[in-house]
Design a protein around this motif. Structure first.
Motif, PDB file in Angstrom:
ATOM      1  N   GLU A 118       0.816  -1.245  -0.021  1.00  0.00           N
ATOM      2  CA  GLU A 118       0.006   0.018   0.030  1.00  0.00           C
ATOM      3  C   GLU A 118       0.969   1.554   0.002  1.00  0.00           C
ATOM      4  OE1 GLU A 118      -3.423   0.007   2.521  1.00  0.00           O
ATOM      5  OE2 GLU A 118      -3.864   1.971   2.040  1.00  0.00           O
ATOM      6  N   ASP A 125       2.364   1.768  -3.477  1.00  0.00           N
ATOM      7  CA  ASP A 125       1.556   2.426  -4.375  1.00  0.00           C
ATOM      8  C   ASP A 125       1.364   3.758  -4.295  1.00  0.00           C
ATOM      9  OD1 ASP A 125      -0.877   1.840  -6.352  1.00  0.00           O
ATOM     10  OD2 ASP A 125      -2.229   2.554  -4.813  1.00  0.00           O
ATOM     11  N   LYS A 141       2.942   6.845  -6.698  1.00  0.00           N
ATOM     12  CA  LYS A 141       1.971   8.114  -7.221  1.00  0.00           C
ATOM     13  C   LYS A 141       2.718   9.554  -6.786  1.00  0.00           C
ATOM     14  CE  LYS A 141      -2.634   6.678  -6.914  1.00  0.00           C
ATOM     15  NZ  LYS A 141      -2.673   5.078  -6.534  1.00  0.00           N
ATOM     16  N   GLU A 179       3.674   6.402 -11.406  1.00  0.00           N
ATOM     17  CA  GLU A 179       2.532   5.627 -11.745  1.00  0.00           C
ATOM     18  C   GLU A 179       2.193   6.184 -12.961  1.00  0.00           C
ATOM     19  OE1 GLU A 179      -1.025   4.510  -8.916  1.00  0.00           O
ATOM     20  OE2 GLU A 179      -1.802   6.070 -10.273  1.00  0.00           O
ATOM     21  N   ASP A 213       6.076   2.098 -15.061  1.00  0.00           N
ATOM     22  CA  ASP A 213       4.845   1.426 -14.484  1.00  0.00           C
ATOM     23  C   ASP A 213       4.628   0.202 -15.138  1.00  0.00           C
ATOM     24  OD1 ASP A 213       2.967   0.738 -12.868  1.00  0.00           O
ATOM     25  OD2 ASP A 213       1.758   2.473 -13.080  1.00  0.00           O
ATOM     26  N   LYS A 245       0.846  -4.013  -9.156  1.00  0.00           N
ATOM     27  CA  LYS A 245       0.215  -2.928  -8.132  1.00  0.00           C
ATOM     28  C   LYS A 245      -0.520  -3.491  -7.073  1.00  0.00           C
ATOM     29  CE  LYS A 245      -3.393   0.580  -8.678  1.00  0.00           C
ATOM     30  NZ  LYS A 245      -2.757   1.948  -8.266  1.00  0.00           N
ATOM     31  N   MET A 246      -0.272  -2.998  -5.997  1.00  0.00           N
ATOM     32  CA  MET A 246      -0.753  -3.663  -4.619  1.00  0.00           C
ATOM     33  C   MET A 246      -0.251  -4.921  -4.327  1.00  0.00           C
ATOM     34  SD  MET A 246      -2.304  -1.026  -3.154  1.00  0.00           S
ATOM     35  CE  MET A 246      -3.109  -1.749  -1.845  1.00  0.00           C
TER      36      MET A 246
END
Lengths: 577, 577
Positions: B347, B350, B354, B359, B364, B374-375
């Motif tokens: 998390e 992520d 950003k 991202e 990416d 992702k995640m």
């Protein structure tokens, strides 16, 4: 054990001490093992001490008498029975030999007393606890009955640490209380009982793959000179240091958690890599030297066993000043620390070159020709530990610094010679003392900017006594300073003379601004100097802790850490009590 | 401060807070500085918190009111006059603003209270001591008159550490008590007064050649996120850690000696590189959080300033498990430790991708294609410090371990991005809270074998609250474990709701077996959980020390370290008192 003498060889006592004798108690290490000074050292001693071969014909005060004395057991039969109920009758001893065996460590005065057959400050009873449960019951009962509790680990104390000044109980931890509780490869830790011996711990860790199914072999990283005859608990409660501490850290850096049985209950520290949860309980208990409670379990950080990456080095410097400056620059260079780091002053260098057979060889001549003169030159030796690239870079950078300060590289040979003797040299102490030659050590910690003052000042006192050898080395080295370790050898066999001399050295260490110990601890011997170092307010901190843990003063009473020293008895000598 | 928004931009409060307002007290750092979330983060927040642009049109509870309250000064005129005599009338303040300014730190509840204009637990008087002599007189007088003494350093506490729960005196150390006492290049140490600020210390050390005529430049090695607005004294009494602590150590590793003024007198520890002279006084005083006495002087180890040797790195791992295993292997590899070591869970990764603008870029896409999803993926970044060959070898060995665990090398770019924000991110906290978005952190220490249980358990609680971001990273890493640092962001503006949530997180940290703090300290906020971690017997050790140093309980009273918490008030909330 050593090369044959060409000339007269003293009548060294090589025989194992007969069982039941005083000698069997005070002799260092394995009864069957011994180490004799080589002929060069013997020659030096004769010169230094004005002795002749005749003086080495008849060893004296060998302590060959059977241990026997008349010291009442100050316990009631009910108390003795209670102890038998707690640990089982087979784990209770009250005979003279068992009592004396755990009364002393290896402090010089211990050896002197035992050679004279002086028996004092012995426990009434010896117990061999089997587990923590036993220890809890013993401490609880002793607290209730106000019976003093002493703890005996490896018995290698050189500070009167284990001495049973107030009688009572001595817990001998070696027999049963020596097991592995947990091996944790994920965290790289091992939890052991306090009586675990050094070599056994190292054997277990080196063999972790076969014993625990571990992925690799480990090492404990802690190798004091007493390694073969000391235990984990002793290392911890005295804040010991191994000879490899410059890389692995002192024991207080290696311990991650501990458990103690104290008169007010269990004190168990958390196993966290670091924390910000108030004062450090670990750092309060380490250094308590048995005065707060009985250490039962220790969790130690362990390290990868990678002897293949060790890189030996040795150098000779022209002067002690060059050598000290190089040492400091190595430790401040931020390229990592060597593991063994031992730098000898001119007098120790002289003795070591004799011991290692360098004196008189072609190498000696080359050194002298190149300006590395006897009694000025300084020997630096050691080796690295760690990952391969790390040790390679470290040795290269260390070499650069040594060269900068004019050192001559001497290969790894002197280090190898040192390694041979690192755990064996203590055997020479007894064998020399049979002819009245006393070998003792005192050590301290000092910052770089004060090091020469301490070295000079302490040496000056040591050498003010005629015919006395004083060897000094720096080991256990840090970016901010180092341990200074003094070894003094003299013909001396009166306890009074010895104590006066020792007091003078301790006074000098204090006067010139060093700490009273870097790793031997304080015990009952150095206790009278503790307040002089840390001050009244801080000694009172220790006393406040003592009152909390041990309100009845049953834990290692009689001077430990100056907790129950009378103000008017700053230098008291139990011998004269 | 950041790129322009393409769409709607919230009405971020960028103006410096008007003087004399509540905002001027709670706003982080430089009044003129701010940092706003970038557009990606803003978008994420709207989604996560079910908010719309409309919610960001009107910032609220800005604390723009002038500080004014009606709280009596519970001191006699004679007492006030005495303080004026001690420090000089110009160094005594009793106006509302001065009193409130030093009453709180940067704990979330402090910000919430100040935004609401809730004023409680403030000192009666603020003093600006000029030197140790002043502090001695103040403590002596307060002890005699039983007036509580609080100490305010940088004011960056996040544990209610400085809060004046019992009124009395607050000593603001920033103004005068911030000087260098001694710079010692031989020992590589610097001695400073406790109010010395982080940037000033670092400036002085970086410029040691011109300021002290030193041979080289130095660094303090201690850079907490609060660096720009924290002081040496605060670092020490709370056992803080800098972001570079994996290499340089926590503050307790960096401190070599200290001096405190306590109600029973001066406590000054020895400046030795190590010692075996009983429990460590330094380790007793560090972590005392003002409850034993006032820290006046600190001697710190310093390090060579060699930014040219820093080597940045960053990696992306496929899973948190791979990343954790790699982290452990790096720390156990014995090739030295990186300086900054920051490993984010999925998390946090992520959010960071950003924040750093990764991202949605080609990078990416490459990561996703290669299976770094992702995640699930985890970002690891940091840099090395030390000698050139050391850092080179370290980076190479670290790379090898990361590759072994399937990581993709991402260059030093993410590290550079992190560096840009390392001291600036706290500015976002206030600017987001203007729209009711609360950002707070809690942190703990945990061994490797228990890390996933703690990470999962604490996260589970955090995420049980809907619409809440919980980012976790591992930093301050050791061979035996690491710090786990939880950042939670939520739309939340009721103090009661906040406290309930915070209590739940603290409960979870304890329940899953982590320490209650690795480097924030305990303060009055975490105090109710302390006994749950260390146990009754150990809390009583702290109390025994407290009784010795501060028999009248004048030093930071009112819950600090749970020293004067009532048994029936384990979770008490001063707000509701």
């Amino acid at each position: 054990m050593s090369k044959k003498y060409k000339g007269f060889e003293p009548k060294w006592v090589k025989e194992p001490p007969p069982p039941g004798t005083y000698r069997s108690i005070f002799k260092w290490g394995d009864p069957n093992e011994y180490k004799i000074p080589n002929e060069r050292l013997y020659k030096m001693m004769k010169e230094k001490f004005n002795m002749t071969d005749d003086d080495f014909k008849q060893p004296k005060k060998l302590g060959l008498e059977k241990v026997s004395f008349n010291k009442p057991i100050n316990l009631t039969q009910e108390q003795i029975n209670t102890f038998k109920n707690i640990v089982g009758p087979e784990n209770v001893k009250t005979d003279d030999y068992s009592r004396l065996q755990v009364a002393y460590g290896k402090t010089m005065i211990d050896l002197m007393r035992l050679r004279e057959g002086i028996v004092e400050n012995i426990p009434d009873i010896v117990l061999y606890p089997r587990d923590k449960n036993d220890i809890q019951k013993i401490v609880e009962y002793c607290n209730q009955e106000k019976i003093p509790v002493y703890v005996y680990g490896g018995g290698s104390s050189v500070t009167r640490g284990v001495e049973c000044v107030k009688g009572g109980v001595s817990l001998d931890m070696r027999v049963h209380f020596n097991k592995v509780i947990e091996f944790n490869e994920i965290n790289q830790t091992i939890t052991v009982e306090a009586g675990m011996s050094g070599p056994e711990l190292e054997r277990i860790l080196n063999n972790a793959p076969s014993i625990f199914g571990a992925k690799r072999a480990y090492t404990c990283g802690h190798f004091p000179q007493s390694f073969e005859y000391s235990v984990v608990g002793g290392w911890v409660v005295t804040r010991g240091a191994g000879q490899n501490s410059t890389y692995f850290g002192k024991i207080e850096d290696i311990v991650i958690s501990q458990e103690y049985v104290t008169p007010i209950g269990i004190i168990k520290s958390d196993e966290f890599p670091a924390a910000a949860t108030g004062p450090s309980i670990d750092q309060i208990m380490m250094g308590s030297e048995g005065a707060f409670g009985v250490l039962t379990h220790v969790t130690l950080k362990i390290f990868r066993y990678m002897p293949e990456n060790q890189r030996r080095f040795s150098y000779i410097f022209k002067t002690w000043e060059d050598a000290r400056n190089a040492a400091r620059e190595i430790m401040q260079g931020q390229f990592g620390y060597p593991s063994v780091f031992r730098l000898s002053d001119p007098e120790e260098t002289d003795v070591m070159l004799k011991l290692y057979g360098v004196e008189g060889t072609i190498l000696d001549k080359i050194m002298t020709l190149k300006g590395y003169k006897k009694m000025e030159r300084c020997l630096f030796l050691g080796f690295t530990d760690g990952e391969k690239g790390f040790t390679k870079n470290l040795k290269r950078k260390l070499h650069k610094v040594c060269k900068k300060y004019g050192a001559l590289y001497l290969t790894g040979y002197p280090t190898k010679e040192w390694e041979k003797g690192r755990f064996k040299d203590p055997y020479m102490r007894d064998i020399m003392q049979d002819f009245g030659i006393m070998t003792d050590t005192l050590e301290c910690s000092v910052t770089w900017d004060n090091m020469e003052k301490v070295h000079e000042g302490v040496r000056k006192f040591c050498k003010s006594r005629p015919n006395t050898i004083c060897m000094t080395h720096m080991s256990h080295v840090y970016p901010q300073g180092a341990n200074l370790y003094f070894i003094f050898i003299a013909k001396m066999d009166s306890i009074e003379e010895y104590l006066e001399y020792q007091y003078g050295i301790l006074d000098s260490i204090q006067k010139y601004g060093a700490s009273m110990s870097h790793h031997h601890g304080i015990g009952k011997m150095i206790a009278p100097w503790l307040e002089g170092q840390i001050g009244r307010n801080q000694l009172e901190v220790f006393k406040a802790l003592k009152r909390y843990f041990d309100p009845n003063n049953i834990m290692n009473p009689g001077g430990t850490l100056a907790l129950d020293l009378d103000d008017d008895k700053k230098r008291f000598n139990y011998l004269k009590d």
